[in-house]
Motif scaffolding. Structure first.
Motif, mmCIF file in Angstrom:
data_model
loop_
_atom_site.group_PDB
_atom_site.id
_atom_site.type_symbol
_atom_site.label_atom_id
_atom_site.label_comp_id
_atom_site.label_asym_id
_atom_site.label_seq_id
_atom_site.Cartn_x
_atom_site.Cartn_y
_atom_site.Cartn_z
ATOM 1 N N ASP A 167 9.579 -15.960 7.318
ATOM 2 C CA ASP A 167 8.824 -16.054 6.067
ATOM 3 C C ASP A 167 7.365 -16.416 6.337
ATOM 4 O OD1 ASP A 167 9.146 -15.723 3.212
ATOM 5 O OD2 ASP A 167 8.743 -17.878 3.031
ATOM 6 N N THR A 168 7.129 -17.268 7.329
ATOM 7 C CA THR A 168 5.753 -17.674 7.635
ATOM 8 C C THR A 168 4.930 -16.522 8.203
ATOM 9 O OG1 THR A 168 6.334 -18.450 9.857
ATOM 10 C CG2 THR A 168 6.402 -20.072 8.059
ATOM 11 N N GLN A 169 5.600 -15.499 8.723
ATOM 12 C CA GLN A 169 4.900 -14.350 9.265
ATOM 13 C C GLN A 169 4.737 -13.231 8.232
ATOM 14 O OE1 GLN A 169 6.662 -13.182 13.097
ATOM 15 N NE2 GLN A 169 7.612 -15.205 13.086
ATOM 16 N N LEU A 170 5.789 -12.997 7.473
ATOM 17 C CA LEU A 170 5.793 -11.840 6.576
ATOM 18 C C LEU A 170 5.210 -12.118 5.191
ATOM 19 C CD1 LEU A 170 9.229 -10.500 7.725
ATOM 20 C CD2 LEU A 170 7.041 -9.337 8.012
ATOM 21 N N LYS A 171 5.451 -13.299 4.660
ATOM 22 C CA LYS A 171 4.971 -13.599 3.313
ATOM 23 C C LYS A 171 3.442 -13.568 3.218
ATOM 24 C CE LYS A 171 5.907 -16.548 -0.615
ATOM 25 N NZ LYS A 171 6.689 -17.705 -1.089
ATOM 26 N N PRO A 172 2.697 -14.187 4.141
ATOM 27 C CA PRO A 172 1.234 -14.100 4.049
ATOM 28 C C PRO A 172 0.712 -12.665 4.148
ATOM 29 C CG PRO A 172 1.872 -15.860 5.538
ATOM 30 C CD PRO A 172 3.113 -15.086 5.218
ATOM 31 N N THR A 173 1.344 -11.865 5.004
ATOM 32 C CA THR A 173 0.939 -10.459 5.133
ATOM 33 C C THR A 173 1.193 -9.712 3.831
ATOM 34 O OG1 THR A 173 1.399 -10.485 7.502
ATOM 35 C CG2 THR A 173 1.325 -8.322 6.439
ATOM 36 N N ALA A 174 2.377 -9.916 3.269
ATOM 37 C CA ALA A 174 2.702 -9.262 1.995
ATOM 38 C C ALA A 174 1.735 -9.704 0.908
ATOM 39 C CB ALA A 174 4.142 -9.576 1.595
ATOM 40 N N ASN A 175 1.470 -10.997 0.827
ATOM 41 C CA ASN A 175 0.552 -11.502 -0.197
ATOM 42 C C ASN A 175 -0.848 -10.922 -0.045
ATOM 43 O OD1 ASN A 175 2.582 -13.072 -1.318
ATOM 44 N ND2 ASN A 175 1.925 -14.953 -0.299
ATOM 45 N N LEU A 176 -1.340 -10.888 1.175
ATOM 46 C CA LEU A 176 -2.679 -10.356 1.433
ATOM 47 C C LEU A 176 -2.801 -8.907 0.986
ATOM 48 C CD1 LEU A 176 -5.507 -10.731 2.769
ATOM 49 C CD2 LEU A 176 -4.453 -9.885 4.888
ATOM 50 N N CYS A 177 -1.739 -8.133 1.188
ATOM 51 C CA CYS A 177 -1.767 -6.701 0.905
ATOM 52 C C CYS A 177 -1.261 -6.337 -0.488
ATOM 53 C CB CYS A 177 -0.938 -5.952 1.950
ATOM 54 S SG CYS A 177 -1.548 -6.150 3.625
#
Length: 187
Positions: free
Chosen positions: A132-142
């Motif tokens: 979650d710490t890797q994928l959630k920020p990426t998803a949020n940014l995009c």
């Protein structure tokens, strides 16, 4: 009908995988309408055709990252693909809106058993917390809509030499593929 893009991030799906290879094979049989992007076959040298990859993402409604967990993360091939393809001006930034509103599903396998991924284990984190710490920020940014993870633990490649363990692993991965397809269809 949803346009589904399955991105296989295993570094060598053909020769070094049982679990992820089984999942991809099952999805291909059951859902030939999905687009499959096996990065290790298309880009064995890790040099991506960025424009072609971005066009695949533009056409997709649902994006699936299919990968084995290596060292508590996604494999280097998938990480580099994200670094090279999911860039400012395309995926984020004032003009980078190509991925906004699309669904993102992380579908993955672990070699370690589920018991290894608890607060009480030597890892001290759940697999959800780790990824979650890797994928959630990426998803949020995009502007991607991150969906619940689909994963299967305890399907180690090391078990390939034991016929019974191998068949059990393949069956669990076939079940994973069915579950993933259900999540795709319901998101």
């Amino acid at each position: 009908m949803k346009n589904v893009l399955i991105i296989s991030g295993h570094t060598n799906l053909t020769n070094d995988s049982v679990a992820n290879k089984t999942i991809i094979e099952e999805l291909r049989k059951a859902h030939p309408e999905y687009q499959f992007n096996v990065l290790s076959e298309a880009y064995p040298n890790y040099v991506f055709d960025v424009e072609a990859e971005q066009e695949k993402l533009r056409r997709a409604d649902v994006i699936v990252f299919q990968f084995p967990v290596f060292w508590y993360s996604m494999p280097s091939l998938l990480r580099k693909w994200i670094e090279d393809v999911v860039v400012h001006g395309f995926a984020y930034g004032s003009e980078g809106t190509a991925l906004q509103g699309k669904k993102l599903i992380a579908s993955f396998t672990t070699g370690g058993p589920a018991e290894a991924y608890t607060a009480e284990s030597f890892v001290e984190y759940t697999i959800e917390q780790i990824l979650d710490t890797q994928l959630k920020p990426t998803a949020n940014l995009c502007g991607l809509q991150l969906q619940p993870f689909v994963y299967t633990c305890g399907v180690s490649y090391a078990n390939r030499t034991d016929a019974q363990a191998l068949e059990t692993m393949k069956q669990r991965c076939r079940e994973h593929a069915v579950k993933l397809a259900e999540v795709i269809e319901n998101c």
